[in-house]
Design a protein around this motif. Sequence first.
Motif, PDB file in Angstrom:
ATOM      1  N   LEU A 267      -4.937   5.114  18.616  1.00  0.00           N
ATOM      2  CA  LEU A 267      -3.999   4.016  18.360  1.00  0.00           C
ATOM      3  C   LEU A 267      -3.402   4.134  16.959  1.00  0.00           C
ATOM      4  O   LEU A 267      -2.193   3.919  16.764  1.00  0.00           O
ATOM      5  N   SER A 268      -4.223   4.484  15.964  1.00  0.00           N
ATOM      6  CA  SER A 268      -3.701   4.671  14.602  1.00  0.00           C
ATOM      7  C   SER A 268      -2.660   5.785  14.580  1.00  0.00           C
ATOM      8  O   SER A 268      -1.631   5.675  13.889  1.00  0.00           O
ATOM      9  N   ASN A 269      -2.898   6.852  15.332  1.00  0.00           N
ATOM     10  CA  ASN A 269      -1.938   7.951  15.391  1.00  0.00           C
ATOM     11  C   ASN A 269      -0.614   7.489  15.990  1.00  0.00           C
ATOM     12  O   ASN A 269       0.466   7.806  15.473  1.00  0.00           O
ATOM     13  N   ARG A 270      -0.700   6.729  17.077  1.00  0.00           N
ATOM     14  CA  ARG A 270       0.534   6.240  17.720  1.00  0.00           C
ATOM     15  C   ARG A 270       1.242   5.204  16.842  1.00  0.00           C
ATOM     16  O   ARG A 270       2.486   5.130  16.828  1.00  0.00           O
ATOM     17  N   ARG A 271       0.469   4.401  16.109  1.00  0.00           N
ATOM     18  CA  ARG A 271       1.090   3.441  15.191  1.00  0.00           C
ATOM     19  C   ARG A 271       1.871   4.172  14.096  1.00  0.00           C
ATOM     20  O   ARG A 271       2.965   3.770  13.720  1.00  0.00           O
TER      21      ARG A 271
END
Length: 677
Positions: A267-271
Amino acid sequence: MEEIEEVVQEIVAGCKAHKVTVSPLLAAFCARTILEGDSVSFALEKDLSDDDVNKIIEMSIARLLERDSPSLETVKMQVGFDSSHVTAEERVRNRRNRAEEKKRERHRDIISTKPLDSNDFDSLTTLYREIFSLLTKTRDGDDYDGDVRRSVEREVAAAVESVFPRIGLKSFVQLSAEEKKQQLDELASIVTGIRLFNKESGKGGAGLESVEVLASNKVGELSDIIQAELEAVNDVCADYQEAIVFSNLRKPEQVTEFMIQRWKDELSNRRQYLSYLQSLFEDVSKCGGKVASLRDMYLSELDDLGSLVGGRNSVPKEHVYPKFDKIARLWNSIADELEVLLSREGTLNDLADFKGSYTATLNPASQVLALARDAPNLSTEEEAEAARAAVAVADGVGAAAAEEKAEEKEDTEEKKEEVPKGSVPADLLPVEKRPQVLSVDSTPEFMQLPLEYQGFCCWTITNRGGLLLPGKPGLGVVQYNDTFYVFAHEVALQAFLDDPVKYCKGVKDTAMKSPELIHLLRLQNEFPNTAIAKLMGGEAQPKIEEGGIPLGFDAPKEKKDQSTETPTHFIEKNIDPSYEWNSWGLRRRALQTANLRKCKTTSQQTDNSHMRRENDSQVYLPKTSSTMTKTSTGTCTNKEITYVGGLRGDTSRVKTKGVVNLSLEIKPTINKGTSHR
């Protein structure tokens, strides 16, 4: 750490030995984050030993050799995006600098060509050819190719013949260097405007692109691509968020802690990917607005010029030349915006390499995601209970102890809880530094407030192990230390109001454990040594959006060689303009000052004094005049005295009475070195 360059080289070489290519910038960032993240092993206030340096190198290599790691791919994305952005900006700047330098060289050649007189035919011909060569170059200062070059030369020759005939060289050579540069720029702009007008009329314009069409098409193309990608990534982030929240609250059996942590990293990567897409979309939107405005002005000027020229054989130059100049300048401005769009397209292509750089463990067909969508929403009480449980787990106590502690706090408010280390309760802060809740009604610019941590809930980041959940501005925005925070629920908001220092420190501690959050949450000020701008050499400056939010990095500042000339020996000029060396001059000034001080002018208008003149209103003493000579001489005439004799004294002695005429001779006196008045 002074040996940072050697450490970076060792890290790059170590990764290369394992057939993994790593950029020096990525290696430096990894080493810096390890150095600052593990403050227990590496004390920043002490010098590092050889063992510490070797340990940092080993940890960095192990970190960079991780396979299928979303957190490592996030760091690579951050380094790659900023590097690509700076490289694209530097490429555009270098191209413009090269074009400007070529133009300056040709200007110098033209200015240095000075005919002996108006009949120097060879020098005038050379000068005219140099001016003609300047006008036949591209925007980059290069020559056209093949048939295009011959067409351009014919168009330029026709335009120059009407704008700047050979007879004008005689007046051109009489101008100063600065005036020549200005006239050459105006000439080039007018000739380009004539060619653009001919292109619009279908009668020329060889080598000139329709930049207004290309720029408009490029804006639409990039906007569509980025918009579609934004929608897809938003859906992916929503799926991750829904699955993680459901797993934390419902505790399904098929979901393990390792899976939840993996989803958090993904999720951090996609954010981060979404943040960069939004940054590019904003840049493209700004360029699109400029292009649309410039294009409307450009087409309007062409229409006005077309109606002005019409089918007439001749038009006054004072009417058309300014329009040709403006058309050329607008065309160049649109071409500059097109270059910016192309550079953003290159950055977008580099960012696309990180779209699928790891294996996603959550997909739309996942069973957990289906359960999360079918599960009923939590009530406010259940959400608060889950939040308290999360705080209890984070503090190392059980859910029951947390509930008991909350009940005890409600019963006896006089008892003070133990304050965690590094925490300062809000009631101990000064009144002016306590957090305040802002609402839509009380804050006119509520929707334009720059939110801290990119709008993510700091309570969730601290208590959920770095989980990025967007805050809800509808609950209220908290202002603390001139920064603004939003939260995911009421429990988080109230907890921050009770102890803001705890959660600000908690975000920083979480970022130290997960370095990818430093740039994602824009914590470069908290970790200055890990800022990519500083690692790139300290020259790249952060790009600031309206509102004070950095979006990336601009190209390094342009540097120029400058020099100043100073004299070897300074001449001091201590001149007192009021100094008077002559004593007689001083006396004269003193008399004038005394005279002025005595002169007074008073007047009062009354009925009796109206229209009357008063001669004694001012009195001026007679001016004393004298002559200074080396030797003063004078002559005296005889003094004639006439009187009546015999009127006094002994009358017996006076023989006669009558008028006596007496002549006395007076000898003159001679004074040397004195003044005679």
